[in-house]
Write a protein that holds these residues in place. Structure first.
Motif, mmCIF file in Angstrom:
data_model
loop_
_atom_site.group_PDB
_atom_site.id
_atom_site.type_symbol
_atom_site.label_atom_id
_atom_site.label_comp_id
_atom_site.label_asym_id
_atom_site.label_seq_id
_atom_site.Cartn_x
_atom_site.Cartn_y
_atom_site.Cartn_z
ATOM 1 N N ALA A 13 8.542 3.314 21.891
ATOM 2 C CA ALA A 13 8.826 3.199 20.287
ATOM 3 C C ALA A 13 9.645 2.925 20.457
ATOM 4 O O ALA A 13 10.582 2.994 19.177
ATOM 5 N N ASN A 14 10.814 2.755 20.855
ATOM 6 C CA ASN A 14 12.167 1.936 20.644
ATOM 7 C C ASN A 14 12.254 0.894 20.105
ATOM 8 O O ASN A 14 13.615 1.015 19.511
ATOM 9 N N ASN A 15 11.366 0.052 20.005
ATOM 10 C CA ASN A 15 11.410 -1.395 19.824
ATOM 11 C C ASN A 15 10.216 -1.485 19.494
ATOM 12 O O ASN A 15 9.314 -2.067 19.989
ATOM 13 N N VAL A 16 10.404 -1.549 18.073
ATOM 14 C CA VAL A 16 9.042 -1.489 17.250
ATOM 15 C C VAL A 16 8.749 -2.544 16.796
ATOM 16 O O VAL A 16 9.729 -2.841 15.620
ATOM 17 N N VAL A 17 7.463 -3.395 16.322
ATOM 18 C CA VAL A 17 7.362 -5.011 15.491
ATOM 19 C C VAL A 17 6.178 -4.414 14.614
ATOM 20 O O VAL A 17 5.245 -3.404 15.429
ATOM 21 N N MET A 18 6.230 -4.272 12.958
ATOM 22 C CA MET A 18 5.605 -3.984 11.938
ATOM 23 C C MET A 18 4.908 -4.752 10.965
ATOM 24 O O MET A 18 5.727 -5.657 10.902
ATOM 25 N N LEU A 19 4.054 -4.721 10.539
ATOM 26 C CA LEU A 19 2.965 -5.349 10.367
ATOM 27 C C LEU A 19 2.712 -5.132 8.724
ATOM 28 O O LEU A 19 2.415 -4.011 8.953
ATOM 29 N N GLY A 20 3.207 -5.640 7.597
ATOM 30 C CA GLY A 20 2.583 -4.968 6.537
ATOM 31 C C GLY A 20 1.765 -5.319 5.140
ATOM 32 O O GLY A 20 2.016 -7.098 5.135
ATOM 33 N N ALA A 21 1.172 -5.221 4.226
ATOM 34 C CA ALA A 21 0.661 -6.125 3.283
ATOM 35 C C ALA A 21 0.680 -5.199 1.702
ATOM 36 O O ALA A 21 0.399 -3.434 2.574
ATOM 37 N N HIS A 22 0.396 -4.726 1.051
ATOM 38 C CA HIS A 22 0.366 -4.772 -0.256
ATOM 39 C C HIS A 22 -1.552 -4.137 -0.614
ATOM 40 O O HIS A 22 -2.043 -5.498 -0.810
ATOM 41 N N LEU A 23 -2.007 -3.003 -1.137
ATOM 42 C CA LEU A 23 -2.724 -2.266 -0.619
ATOM 43 C C LEU A 23 -3.742 -2.390 -2.421
ATOM 44 O O LEU A 23 -4.519 -2.514 -2.889
ATOM 45 N N ASP A 24 -2.626 -2.480 -3.324
ATOM 46 C CA ASP A 24 -2.698 -2.185 -4.570
ATOM 47 C C ASP A 24 -3.446 -2.940 -5.344
ATOM 48 O O ASP A 24 -2.826 -4.491 -4.725
ATOM 49 N N SER A 25 -3.644 -2.899 -6.572
ATOM 50 C CA SER A 25 -4.304 -4.802 -7.351
ATOM 51 C C SER A 25 -3.319 -4.290 -8.531
ATOM 52 O O SER A 25 -2.919 -3.329 -8.826
ATOM 53 N N VAL A 26 -2.918 -5.177 -9.107
ATOM 54 C CA VAL A 26 -2.583 -4.941 -11.002
ATOM 55 C C VAL A 26 -4.324 -3.915 -11.841
ATOM 56 O O VAL A 26 -5.485 -3.766 -10.510
ATOM 57 N N THR A 27 -4.432 -3.415 -12.592
ATOM 58 C CA THR A 27 -5.398 -2.498 -13.491
ATOM 59 C C THR A 27 -5.413 -3.831 -13.878
ATOM 60 O O THR A 27 -7.257 -3.551 -14.412
ATOM 61 N N ARG A 28 -5.576 -5.594 -14.251
ATOM 62 C CA ARG A 28 -6.424 -6.510 -15.013
ATOM 63 C C ARG A 28 -8.226 -6.934 -13.870
ATOM 64 O O ARG A 28 -9.044 -7.478 -14.217
ATOM 65 N N GLY A 29 -7.514 -6.734 -12.726
ATOM 66 C CA GLY A 29 -9.094 -7.475 -11.546
ATOM 67 C C GLY A 29 -8.518 -6.170 -10.644
ATOM 68 O O GLY A 29 -7.712 -5.782 -10.555
ATOM 69 N N PRO A 30 -9.848 -6.796 -9.466
ATOM 70 C CA PRO A 30 -9.672 -6.074 -8.268
ATOM 71 C C PRO A 30 -8.719 -6.655 -7.092
ATOM 72 O O PRO A 30 -8.801 -6.137 -6.366
ATOM 73 N N GLY A 31 -7.939 -7.864 -7.624
ATOM 74 C CA GLY A 31 -7.245 -7.914 -6.810
ATOM 75 C C GLY A 31 -7.212 -8.627 -5.198
ATOM 76 O O GLY A 31 -6.325 -7.967 -4.487
ATOM 77 N N ILE A 32 -8.755 -9.504 -5.325
ATOM 78 C CA ILE A 32 -8.776 -9.982 -4.470
ATOM 79 C C ILE A 32 -8.256 -10.974 -3.335
ATOM 80 O O ILE A 32 -7.739 -10.893 -2.154
ATOM 81 N N ASN A 33 -7.746 -12.215 -4.127
ATOM 82 C CA ASN A 33 -6.132 -12.503 -2.988
ATOM 83 C C ASN A 33 -5.006 -11.913 -3.502
ATOM 84 O O ASN A 33 -4.491 -11.868 -1.703
ATOM 85 N N ASP A 34 -4.765 -11.537 -4.572
ATOM 86 C CA ASP A 34 -3.075 -10.595 -4.187
ATOM 87 C C ASP A 34 -3.805 -8.695 -4.722
ATOM 88 O O ASP A 34 -3.527 -9.179 -5.491
ATOM 89 N N ASN A 35 -3.513 -8.237 -3.532
ATOM 90 C CA ASN A 35 -3.453 -8.653 -2.446
ATOM 91 C C ASN A 35 -4.397 -7.999 -1.190
ATOM 92 O O ASN A 35 -3.675 -7.776 -0.325
ATOM 93 N N GLY A 36 -6.075 -8.402 -1.559
ATOM 94 C CA GLY A 36 -6.650 -7.722 -0.515
ATOM 95 C C GLY A 36 -6.663 -8.950 0.786
ATOM 96 O O GLY A 36 -6.580 -8.385 1.065
ATOM 97 N N SER A 37 -6.220 -10.566 0.375
ATOM 98 C CA SER A 37 -6.049 -11.038 1.229
ATOM 99 C C SER A 37 -4.730 -10.726 2.842
ATOM 100 O O SER A 37 -5.799 -10.356 3.567
ATOM 101 N N GLY A 38 -4.109 -10.574 1.863
ATOM 102 C CA GLY A 38 -2.977 -10.179 3.009
ATOM 103 C C GLY A 38 -3.631 -8.692 3.793
ATOM 104 O O GLY A 38 -3.349 -8.335 4.903
ATOM 105 N N SER A 39 -4.351 -7.574 3.283
ATOM 106 C CA SER A 39 -4.322 -6.404 3.552
ATOM 107 C C SER A 39 -5.987 -6.904 4.412
ATOM 108 O O SER A 39 -5.704 -5.937 5.845
ATOM 109 N N ALA A 40 -6.558 -7.035 4.187
ATOM 110 C CA ALA A 40 -8.307 -8.150 4.958
ATOM 111 C C ALA A 40 -7.450 -8.244 6.142
ATOM 112 O O ALA A 40 -7.999 -8.026 7.083
ATOM 113 N N SER A 41 -6.721 -9.366 6.469
ATOM 114 C CA SER A 41 -6.164 -10.002 7.527
ATOM 115 C C SER A 41 -5.313 -9.083 8.210
ATOM 116 O O SER A 41 -5.720 -9.384 8.830
#
Length: 312
Positions: free
Chosen positions: A104-132
């Protein structure tokens, strides 16, 4: 005694120490099944379609995405929390998921943003990173991975409005908790339809010490699957920025967005010169059809390989 002498002689010949011989072998990272990642993307598309066509901050599609990701992680035995924050008169959400065990004193963290813009579903940006990263997290459980370091994942809200969710998370951490995070890897757009294979530059201005080592691990993981890479200066445009500002080493991968692909890059990666890496960047056409499966697969495999190397 003769057995011990023979073992010692064998170790001398191979150059292996007794401690190394006694150490258990580190399990190889799994090959991530891109069909599973695509299934997660199909779910994000379905959520957007059912909620006004997007998964943006303050909109029902984002909260539905948060709830679904959390449910998958809960079922896999992660310890999860939904962190809420306010921005622009609306409530936003981060999903934080901790894998059991590890230092617990040595943490590796991975992240991705789960939101899209309002104009679309955001499947590449950033469903792709989130799903990966979701599929990589699920494969930790499926393969019974036992890391020596503690592994944590974050899915960020309101990135598209100024990295709001990741900043809120880092701001919420006590100094001692920030110091426990030894590496943060960010994955923002990993399935671009005219793809590149970019790794965040660990020498970019403002990158903390240790970032170059993370960059090199990602480069090595791409090299292991015979994919050439280029470094990119992300210029603080994604969620690694909050971690870097806190002195946490950062890197990540990126398949390209609203930059034009050059002829030299086509010679390296294929695709079409003179066009954006993602022609639907921040547009309504960023749907399930706006994904290159090969790029998605390669980035997901690199994520898994790098995590296994760092955490084990």
């Amino acid at each position: 005694m003769r057995i011990l002498i023979a073992l010692a002689a064998a170790l001398m010949v191979t150059g292996t120490t007794a401690a190394q011989a006694a150490a258990p072998a580190v399990a190889a990272a799994p090959n991530i099944n891109v069909a599973n990642v695509q299934a997660h993307l199909a779910k994000f598309q379905s959520i957007a379609t059912s909620n006004g066509g997007n998964r943006a901050h303050g909109r029902p599609g984002h909260k539905a995405s948060v709830d679904w990701v959390k449910s998958k992680l809960d079922a896999a035995g992660f310890t999860t929390q939904v962190q809420s924050f306010s921005y622009g008169g609306a409530t936003g959400y981060n999903v934080i998921a901790d894998y059991p065990g590890g230092d617990a004193n040595n943490v590796v963290m991975l992240g991705a943003h789960l939101d899209s813009v309002t104009r679309g579903p955001g499947i590449n940006d950033n469903g792709s990173g989130s799903a990966s990263i979701l599929e990589v997290a699920l494969q930790m459980k499926a393969t019974n991975f036992k890391p020596t370091k503690h592994v944590r994942f974050g899915w960020w809200g309101a990135e598209e409005l100024g990295l709001i969710g990741s900043k809120a998370y880092v701001r919420s951490l006590a100094s001692a908790d920030k110091s426990k995070i030894k590496a943060y890897l960010n994955f923002d757009m990993t399935g671009s339809p005219n793809p590149g294979y970019f790794v965040y530059n660990g020498r970019e201005a403002g990158s903390p010490a240790g970032s170059v080592a993370l960059q090199q691990k990602l480069e090595a993981a791409f090299a292991a699957i015979s994919v050439k890479t280029e470094l990119t200066d992300v210029d603080g445009r994604s969620d690694h920025a909050a971690f870097a500002a806190a002195g946490i080493p950062t890197s990540g991968t990126y398949a390209g967005g609203d930059e034009t692909k050059t002829a030299a890059q086509v010679a390296k990666w294929g695709g079409t010169a003179g066009q954006y890496f993602d022609r639907c960047y921040h547009q309504s056409c960023d749907t399930s059809s706006n994904i290159n499966a090969t790029a998605l697969d390669r980035h997901a495999d690199v994520i898994a390989s790098t995590l296994w190397t760092l955490a084990a």
